[in-house]
Each structure stands twice: as C-alpha cells, then as structure tokens.
Design a protein around this motif. Structure first.
Motif, PDB file in Angstrom:
ATOM      1  N   ALA A   1      -7.081  -1.337   7.949  1.00  0.00           N
ATOM      2  CA  ALA A   1      -7.482  -0.959   6.594  1.00  0.00           C
ATOM      3  C   ALA A   1      -7.396  -2.151   5.651  1.00  0.00           C
ATOM      4  N   GLN A   2      -6.312  -2.922   5.765  1.00  0.00           N
ATOM      5  CA  GLN A   2      -6.153  -4.088   4.907  1.00  0.00           C
ATOM      6  C   GLN A   2      -7.177  -5.171   5.245  1.00  0.00           C
TER       7      GLN A   2
ATOM      8  N   VAL B   1     -10.468  -4.510   3.644  1.00  0.00           N
ATOM      9  CA  VAL B   1     -10.451  -4.806   2.209  1.00  0.00           C
ATOM     10  C   VAL B   1     -10.577  -6.307   1.962  1.00  0.00           C
ATOM     11  N   SER B   2      -9.844  -7.096   2.737  1.00  0.00           N
ATOM     12  CA  SER B   2      -9.784  -8.540   2.468  1.00  0.00           C
ATOM     13  C   SER B   2     -10.908  -9.338   3.121  1.00  0.00           C
ATOM     14  N   ARG B   3     -11.496  -8.802   4.231  1.00  0.00           N
ATOM     15  CA  ARG B   3     -12.502  -9.580   4.955  1.00  0.00           C
ATOM     16  C   ARG B   3     -13.847  -8.887   5.107  1.00  0.00           C
ATOM     17  N   GLY B   4     -13.925  -7.634   4.718  1.00  0.00           N
ATOM     18  CA  GLY B   4     -15.185  -6.927   4.602  1.00  0.00           C
ATOM     19  C   GLY B   4     -16.066  -6.949   5.834  1.00  0.00           C
ATOM     20  N   ASP B   5     -17.318  -7.390   5.643  1.00  0.00           N
ATOM     21  CA  ASP B   5     -18.318  -7.342   6.715  1.00  0.00           C
ATOM     22  C   ASP B   5     -17.936  -8.214   7.906  1.00  0.00           C
ATOM     23  N   ASP B   6     -17.238  -9.301   7.648  1.00  0.00           N
ATOM     24  CA  ASP B   6     -16.823 -10.160   8.756  1.00  0.00           C
ATOM     25  C   ASP B   6     -15.908  -9.394   9.703  1.00  0.00           C
ATOM     26  N   TYR B   7     -15.012  -8.577   9.131  1.00  0.00           N
ATOM     27  CA  TYR B   7     -14.105  -7.814   9.991  1.00  0.00           C
ATOM     28  C   TYR B   7     -14.828  -6.629  10.632  1.00  0.00           C
TER      29      TYR B   7
ATOM     30  N   GLY C   1       1.077   0.216  12.796  1.00  0.00           N
ATOM     31  CA  GLY C   1       0.485  -1.022  13.269  1.00  0.00           C
ATOM     32  C   GLY C   1      -0.985  -1.141  12.957  1.00  0.00           C
ATOM     33  N   ILE C   2      -1.822  -0.771  13.909  1.00  0.00           N
ATOM     34  CA  ILE C   2      -3.260  -0.970  13.789  1.00  0.00           C
ATOM     35  C   ILE C   2      -3.877  -0.245  12.586  1.00  0.00           C
TER      36      ILE C   2
ATOM     37  N   LEU D   1       0.828  -1.203   0.000  1.00  0.00           N
ATOM     38  CA  LEU D   1       0.000   0.000   0.000  1.00  0.00           C
ATOM     39  C   LEU D   1       0.865   1.256   0.000  1.00  0.00           C
ATOM     40  N   ILE D   2       1.932   1.252   0.788  1.00  0.00           N
ATOM     41  CA  ILE D   2       2.831   2.409   0.848  1.00  0.00           C
ATOM     42  C   ILE D   2       3.473   2.659  -0.511  1.00  0.00           C
TER      43      ILE D   2
END
Length: 264
Positions: A234-235, A238-244, A228-229, A95-96
């Motif tokens: 943010a990632q 993106v990868s786990r959506g509603d579950d996260y 860290g957090i 991302l950076i």
C-alpha cells in the motif's frame, strides 16, 4: 523434555526491555521501529539464555542458541541502522497512527508489550530443539542448519541490496529491481520464512516437533496477511505509483521466480 517455565521466563525478562524501548519511543525518538529492534535483540538474548538454562544435550543447546542469537542480532542491528539511525519512521506505523487517532499512543504501548510475548512464543521452536538429549546430530538436523544459512543469508543479501539501492538519491521514487528483488517483490520476507522453516526440519523425529510449526505459521501468516506485504505494498503504491504497479504485474509477491513478460 521441554521446560515450560523457560517459556514464561522468556516473556518476563524481555518485558522490562520493551517497556524501556516504549519510553524511548514515547518521550524521545518517536520511531515505533524500536519495537522491531526490541523483538530481534530480545529474541537473540533469550536464545542465549535458553542455551544456558535448558536441560538438553549441551552441544545442541549451544548450536541452537547461536543460531537463534545470530538471526536476532543480525536483523535487529540492520533494522536499527536502516530504519532508526538513517531513516524516518516506517510508514506502516505512521499509517496505523493516522487510522487509530487519539488512542494511538495506547495502541503503541500494547504493541511494544506484545513484542515481549511474541519473543516467548517464537522461542518455542528453540525449546523443542534444545530439549534433545542425544549427543549425535542426524541428517534432518544437518539439513535444517543448511536451510537456516540459506534463510538468514538470503535475507541478509536482500536487505543489503535494498539498502544499497536506496542509498543513491537518483533512485528516489523508483522501485528496486536489483539482485533478488528482480525475482520477488519481497525476497527479505521470503527468506525470513525460510529461516523459520529451518527449525521445523531440525525437529523431525523429536518429541513435540509439531510445536516448531508455530514459527513459520505465525511469521509467514503475518508477513503475507497482516503487518508485512499488505502495508508495504500500500505504501509503495502511494510513493512509487505506476512504477510499482508495473512491478506488481511482472514480479511475484513472495516466492522468487522469473519476471513475467507483460504484453503491451
């Protein structure tokens, strides 16, 4: 009395190592996680070196050197195994690079070199403790050692639980809620902070004890607000959506506590 020459020594001896790791990243591996491995292993090596070179009482020097090396080598080997050998690059670094664009390679070089300076800065708490001239151990020191084991032990358990969860293909796209991850979204970061607080406890009553605060202030600040957090969350979204998002609603971000019940 603290020897500030050893502070400079810590940064100087790890600069060539970080330069070599940057070359490995730039020309071969393309995984900026090597910088994190370098910080941990470099910190462990500097801890051992300070144990030999510092001027305090020998027992204190040996114990503190072993604590610093144990923390650094354990975490460095875990990152190497989990994020270098058996995984793609940490999405935070991807991302950076995407945000910085053409200047990303220069930024990465500075980041790797900055890790050598970080090793020197984070070695300051060890220098304070190793300067202790007393041969006896007081209750603050013993309490601090106990907190060190809680911190490093909790981080080790957290890392193992997450690695075990990710090992199974059927967990792909899911959020780990096993073990310590049921009570905190980032228990590994929490126990990392506990580890750095252990040196503060051990320093009570020593000259320059306030300097040990550099460890928890900088590390916990970075984990909560910088590298860290914020990036990890943010990632994860993106990868786990509603579950996260559900995980965020029910589980503390940092300090472990019982999950909340969400009314539907």
């Amino acid at each position: 009395m603290m020897d500030w020459g050893l502070f400079l020594w810590g940064g100087l001896v790890t600069t060539p190592m970080m330069g070599g790791l940057w070359c490995a990243y730039h020309w071969y591996h393309r995984n900026a996680g090597l910088a994190d491995v370098g910080f941990c292993i470099g910190f462990g090596l500097v801890s051992l070196g300070l144990g030999l070179l510092a001027g305090g009482e020998v027992t204190h020097r040996i114990v503190i050197a072993c604590l610093g090396a144990g923390y650094g080598f354990r975490l460095g080997l875990y990152i190497f195994y989990a994020r270098i050998l058996n995984a793609t690059e940490d999405p935070r670094y991807q991302l950076i690079r995407d945000k910085i664009g053409p200047k990303a390679e220069w930024w990465m070089f500075m980041y790797f070199m900055g890790q050598a300076l970080a090793i020197a800065v984070f070695s300051v708490p060890l220098l304070v403790l190793m300067a202790n001239p007393e041969s006896t151990w007081n209750w603050w020191e013993l309490a601090g050692v106990c907190v060190w084991f809680i911190g490093v032990g909790g981080e080790t358990i957290s890392d193992y639980q997450l690695m075990r969860f990710r090992r199974h293909a059927y967990n792909q796209g899911k959020t780990c809620r096993e073990g310590l991850w049921r009570y905190s979204r980032h228990p590994n970061y929490f126990f990392e902070g506990v580890h750095w607080c252990s040196y503060v406890i051990m320093s009570v009553g020593l000259p320059n004890a306030w300097l040990t605060l550099v460890g928890p202030i900088l590390m916990i600040g970075a984990l909560l607000k910088v590298s860290g957090i914020p990036f990890a969350e943010a990632q994860a979204l993106v990868s786990r959506g509603d579950d996260y998002r559900e995980y965020q609603r029910t589980t503390n971000a940092f300090i472990p506590w019982f999950p909340k019940e969400v009314k539907r």
